[in-house]
Design a protein around this motif. Structure first.
Motif, short mmCIF file in Angstrom:
data_model
loop_
_atom_site.label_atom_id
_atom_site.label_comp_id
_atom_site.label_asym_id
_atom_site.label_seq_id
_atom_site.Cartn_x
_atom_site.Cartn_y
_atom_site.Cartn_z
N GLU A 38 0.85 -1.20 0.00
CA GLU A 38 0.00 0.00 0.00
C GLU A 38 0.88 1.25 0.00
OE1 GLU A 38 -0.97 0.18 4.78
OE2 GLU A 38 -2.31 -0.91 3.45
N ASP A 72 -4.44 2.30 -3.04
CA ASP A 72 -4.78 2.69 -1.67
C ASP A 72 -5.07 1.44 -0.85
OD1 ASP A 72 -7.41 1.91 -2.39
OD2 ASP A 72 -7.93 3.96 -2.96
N TYR A 73 -5.41 1.65 0.42
CA TYR A 73 -5.67 0.55 1.33
C TYR A 73 -6.78 -0.37 0.83
CZ TYR A 73 -3.09 3.48 4.68
OH TYR A 73 -2.13 4.25 5.30
N GLU A 76 -5.98 -2.67 -2.05
CA GLU A 76 -5.14 -3.82 -1.70
C GLU A 76 -5.97 -4.92 -1.06
OE1 GLU A 76 -0.74 -4.59 0.18
OE2 GLU A 76 -1.93 -2.97 1.00
N PHE A 90 0.40 -4.80 4.71
CA PHE A 90 -0.66 -3.88 5.10
C PHE A 90 -0.21 -3.04 6.29
CE2 PHE A 90 -3.12 -7.32 3.14
CZ PHE A 90 -3.97 -6.61 2.29
#
Length: 291
Positions: A38, A72-73, A76, A90
């Motif tokens: 990320e 972005d988070y 992912e 993460f």
């Protein structure tokens, strides 16, 4: 005919065995392993550092490792849930939702030179001349946060000032951008975690003497490197072993972004290592839509 069959049999022996390849045997799915990261820092800076780690991992696994710095988070988490990533790093809070929504399994994280798991802290900073002295003084003020779903750049700061009225949140788009918003006088306060402060100071982009920290969090365990939960257990074990065999030089460039200096090896972690983040998500009522 027997002679022809004999030739075919010989060819099978010399080309890894007919109908059997690393991909088919489960040791190298689809002929590659995809590793997602990320964008907690400028992707242009992250990519060269992670390419060193990925190359070392590829050598250990004897399988091509394809690096992907995702948008972005949430992207992912979605990629892992949809089977697009075998390995992913993460942020701690991102792992909470990757665990619940994509069955991500934590394998390893970053240690110091003594082999101890490293941590970092979230922080809220103001200009040195600001009248703001504490979290309670943020009422009516604008605070730059990193991006939704960030552990230190969103959830922890918001939890810290959740009982303060009229705090205006401005998502800057990343940790460097939040720091820049504060430096340029665009906001009254900003989240700056200990990793960002250290890397920006080392790069000459942050002078702590011009700012003041009014709040800091409890230590947060560093980012986990995870695997997708539906992988062949033998492959998961192979990946775990490979990660834990990487040397400090293999992870040093990544470690510099995570304030791990001098670097150590990677060390084993589990879901339980990150239980405080699961508790935080529950306390804030966060869902995957907040990541």
């Amino acid at each position: 005919m027997r002679a022809l069959l004999g030739v075919i049999a010989l060819l099978c022996l010399t080309v890894t065995a007919c109908g059997s390849s690393p991909a088919a045997s489960g040791t190298c799915p689809d002929g590659r392993i995809r590793f997602g990261v990320e964008p907690y820092e400028d992707p242009a800076k992250l990519k060269p550092a992670y390419e060193v780690l990925a190359k070392a991992l590829q050598s250990k696994l004897n399988c091509p490792v394809e690096l992907q710095v995702v948008d972005d988070y949430s992207a992912e988490v979605l990629a892992m849930r949809n089977g697009k990533l075998e390995i992913a790093q993460f942020g701690p809070l991102g792992f909470v939702f990757a665990s619940t929504k994509a069955n991500a399994q934590a394998l390893a994280s970053f240690a110091d030179a003594t082999g101890k798991l490293t941590t970092y802290t979230a922080g809220i900073w103001v200009p040195a001349t600001s009248p703001v002295k504490s979290i309670n003084d943020l009422s009516g003020k604008t605070v730059a946060l990193s991006s939704p779903g960030s552990t230190s750049g969103d959830a922890l700061p918001r939890f810290a000032f959740k009982d303060v009225k009229d705090v205006k949140v401005d998502y800057a788009g990343g940790h460097p951008e939040a720091m820049l918003a504060l430096a340029n006088g665009k906001v009254d306060a900003a989240e700056i975690n200990s990793q960002q402060a250290a890397s920006a100071k080392a790069a000459g982009a942050f002078d702590p003497s011009k700012f003041r920290q009014i709040w800091t969090s409890a230590p947060i365990p560093n980012d986990p490197i995870t695997v997708r939960g539906d992988l062949d257990p033998a492959l998961t074990d192979k990946i775990r072993k490979a990660l834990l065999e990487l040397g400090p030089s293999d992870v040093a460039q990544v470690g510099a972004f995570l304030d791990v200096t001098p670097p150590g090896p990677l060390v084993a972690v589990t879901k339980e290592t990150y239980q405080p983040l699961f508790d935080l998500a529950a306390a804030l009522g966060l869902t995957e839509n907040d990541v």
